[in-house]
Design a protein around this motif. Structure first.
Motif, PDB file in Angstrom:
ATOM      1  N   SER A 193      -6.390  -6.601  -5.115  1.00 33.61           N
ATOM      2  CA  SER A 193      -7.506  -6.018  -5.862  1.00 33.61           C
ATOM      3  C   SER A 193      -8.149  -4.897  -5.054  1.00 33.61           C
ATOM      4  O   SER A 193      -8.422  -3.811  -5.579  1.00 33.61           O
ATOM      5  CB  SER A 193      -8.522  -7.133  -6.173  1.00 33.61           C
ATOM      6  OG  SER A 193      -9.677  -6.590  -6.746  1.00 33.61           O
ATOM      7  N   ALA A 194      -8.365  -5.158  -3.763  1.00 29.88           N
ATOM      8  CA  ALA A 194      -8.999  -4.141  -2.919  1.00 29.88           C
ATOM      9  C   ALA A 194      -8.110  -2.915  -2.755  1.00 29.88           C
ATOM     10  O   ALA A 194      -8.572  -1.772  -2.893  1.00 29.88           O
ATOM     11  CB  ALA A 194      -9.327  -4.743  -1.555  1.00 29.88           C
ATOM     12  N   LEU A 195      -6.813  -3.137  -2.472  1.00 30.65           N
ATOM     13  CA  LEU A 195      -5.894  -2.003  -2.272  1.00 30.65           C
ATOM     14  C   LEU A 195      -5.756  -1.175  -3.549  1.00 30.65           C
ATOM     15  O   LEU A 195      -5.635   0.054  -3.499  1.00 30.65           O
ATOM     16  CB  LEU A 195      -4.518  -2.511  -1.816  1.00 30.65           C
ATOM     17  CG  LEU A 195      -4.487  -3.107  -0.404  1.00 30.65           C
ATOM     18  CD1 LEU A 195      -3.170  -3.851  -0.163  1.00 30.65           C
ATOM     19  CD2 LEU A 195      -4.672  -2.006   0.649  1.00 30.65           C
ATOM     20  N   CYS A 196      -5.772  -1.843  -4.691  1.00 27.68           N
ATOM     21  CA  CYS A 196      -5.654  -1.133  -5.968  1.00 27.68           C
ATOM     22  C   CYS A 196      -6.947  -0.382  -6.285  1.00 27.68           C
ATOM     23  O   CYS A 196      -6.903   0.782  -6.710  1.00 27.68           O
ATOM     24  CB  CYS A 196      -5.313  -2.117  -7.092  1.00 27.68           C
ATOM     25  SG  CYS A 196      -3.612  -2.718  -7.025  1.00 27.68           S
ATOM     26  N   ALA A 197      -8.087  -1.050  -6.072  1.00 25.16           N
ATOM     27  CA  ALA A 197      -9.368  -0.407  -6.404  1.00 25.16           C
ATOM     28  C   ALA A 197      -9.571   0.867  -5.589  1.00 25.16           C
ATOM     29  O   ALA A 197     -10.049   1.880  -6.115  1.00 25.16           O
ATOM     30  CB  ALA A 197     -10.523  -1.385  -6.168  1.00 25.16           C
ATOM     31  N   GLU A 198      -9.161   0.835  -4.312  1.00 27.33           N
ATOM     32  CA  GLU A 198      -9.296   2.030  -3.454  1.00 27.33           C
ATOM     33  C   GLU A 198      -8.534   3.220  -4.016  1.00 27.33           C
ATOM     34  O   GLU A 198      -8.843   4.367  -3.713  1.00 27.33           O
ATOM     35  CB  GLU A 198      -8.684   1.752  -2.062  1.00 27.33           C
ATOM     36  CG  GLU A 198      -9.503   0.891  -1.147  1.00 27.33           C
ATOM     37  CD  GLU A 198      -8.691   0.450   0.079  1.00 27.33           C
ATOM     38  OE1 GLU A 198      -7.554   0.950   0.266  1.00 27.33           O
ATOM     39  OE2 GLU A 198      -9.202  -0.403   0.826  1.00 27.33           O
ATOM     40  N   ARG A 199      -7.510   2.934  -4.797  1.00 30.02           N
ATOM     41  CA  ARG A 199      -6.604   3.984  -5.268  1.00 30.02           C
ATOM     42  C   ARG A 199      -6.727   4.258  -6.769  1.00 30.02           C
ATOM     43  O   ARG A 199      -5.926   5.015  -7.328  1.00 30.02           O
ATOM     44  CB  ARG A 199      -5.159   3.583  -4.934  1.00 30.02           C
ATOM     45  CG  ARG A 199      -4.865   3.554  -3.454  1.00 30.02           C
ATOM     46  CD  ARG A 199      -3.583   2.806  -3.144  1.00 30.02           C
ATOM     47  NE  ARG A 199      -3.206   2.975  -1.745  1.00 30.02           N
ATOM     48  CZ  ARG A 199      -3.751   2.295  -0.745  1.00 30.02           C
ATOM     49  NH1 ARG A 199      -4.697   1.392  -0.983  1.00 30.02           N
ATOM     50  NH2 ARG A 199      -3.365   2.517   0.506  1.00 30.02           N
ATOM     51  N   GLY A 200      -7.695   3.601  -7.416  1.00 32.73           N
ATOM     52  CA  GLY A 200      -7.850   3.829  -8.859  1.00 32.73           C
ATOM     53  C   GLY A 200      -6.718   3.227  -9.675  1.00 32.73           C
ATOM     54  O   GLY A 200      -6.397   3.693 -10.768  1.00 32.73           O
ATOM     55  N   ALA A 211       0.846  -1.207   0.000  1.00 35.94           N
ATOM     56  CA  ALA A 211       0.000   0.000   0.000  1.00 35.94           C
ATOM     57  C   ALA A 211       0.881   1.257   0.000  1.00 35.94           C
ATOM     58  O   ALA A 211       0.608   2.221  -0.730  1.00 35.94           O
ATOM     59  CB  ALA A 211      -0.921  -0.012   1.213  1.00 35.94           C
ATOM     60  N   ASP A 261       1.082   4.200  -2.811  1.00 35.97           N
ATOM     61  CA  ASP A 261       0.891   5.611  -2.443  1.00 35.97           C
ATOM     62  C   ASP A 261       2.103   6.449  -2.847  1.00 35.97           C
ATOM     63  O   ASP A 261       1.960   7.594  -3.286  1.00 35.97           O
ATOM     64  CB  ASP A 261       0.627   5.736  -0.941  1.00 35.97           C
ATOM     65  CG  ASP A 261      -0.748   5.176  -0.566  1.00 35.97           C
ATOM     66  OD1 ASP A 261      -1.612   5.079  -1.464  1.00 35.97           O
ATOM     67  OD2 ASP A 261      -0.941   4.826   0.615  1.00 35.97           O
TER      68      ASP A 261
END
Ligand SMILES: [Zn+2]
Length: 261
Positions: A97-104, A49, A53
């Protein structure tokens, strides 16, 4: 191109403040000890993450490898990067998938259908690879899905007919699962030679990823920098700028390590 040549090319770019395109390769997200992960396949989820970022903070847009290559081919890839995962470890792909989706961020996941549902051979028991029925949801959540051969085999050591079978079967099975063409792949272990590249093109792939660091851009030997548990943010910046390999080379040359190749 030689390491020194790359250093000059990327070094000049870095000093002019340009954001060179890059592709990073991961395997999984987890907290395995070095004893349980001797190949360094797992990145701590918090570190992953933080890496996303950091790259987004540098102004990069993180896209799938097909979009990245299309932009490279047009000469418009400045400021683009790709985050890729090989092997399709189930828990890791859901977490990524979740960490990427949160960040576009669009991750790319390279899958070997012959391994679906099995434990990963290089990790402790219980680190399961995705089942076929889990793959469409990952695509729906934003991932680009690509092939990784059928049985996760080192392609160049096989006779051409068996390589052809691996390349075609993996593509056909993923296409049947997803209902649309699959034209990207990553060579298992990054291993490829001229025959493998020709067979990948013949099998219908338009992008195929290698795994041996920064290098000249080529559609069927797309350069990727591997990320390991030891990859610090500082090292990640070098990797994303195409400078990690050349800096390592210079350090090793300074150390006059005999037998370096
Ligand atoms: Zn692999």
């Amino acid at each position: 191109m030689s390491g020194a040549g790359r250093f000059v090319r990327h070094g000049l770019a870095a000093t002019t403040g340009r954001r060179m395109p890059f592709a990073l390769s991961y395997h999984g997200l987890g907290e395995e000890s070095p004893e349980d992960d001797p190949h360094g396949l797992m990145t701590h989820p918090d570190a992953f993450a933080a890496q996303l970022d950091a790259l987004l903070g540098l102004g990069y847009r993180l896209v799938g490898v097909s979009e990245l290559w299309d932009a490279v081919a047009r000469g418009e890839a400045e400021g683009l990067g790709a985050i890729t995962f090989d092997d399709g470890l189930a828990d890791s792909m859901h977490a990524a998938s979740a960490l990427c989706a949160e960040r576009g961020v669009t991750p790319t996941m390279f899958l070997a259908p012959g391994l679906f549902g099995e434990d990963h051979p290089d990790l402790p028991p219980g680190r399961r690879i995705l089942r076929a029925d889990e793959v469409p949801a990952l695509e729906a959540a934003g991932a680009e899905i690509g092939a990784h051969s059928h049985g996760h085999v080192e392609l160049p050591v096989l006779p051409p007919e068996r390589q052809r079978g691996e390349l075609r079967r993996s593509r056909a099975e993923l296409e049947a699962l997803l209902g649309h063409p699959v034209t990207t792949m990553a060579y298992p272990f990054g291993r490829h030679d001229a025959t493998t590249v020709a067979l990948a093109a013949e099998a219908g792939y338009t992008v195929a990823c290698a795994n041996d660091g920064a290098g000249p851009w080529a559609a069927l030997a797309l350069p990727r920098e591997p990320v390991h548990p030891s990859t610090s943010l500082a090292r990640l910046r070098l990797k994303s700028a195409g400078l990690y390999g050349p800096v390592l080379l210079l350090k090793r040359l300074k150390g006059r390590r005999p037998g370096f190749r």
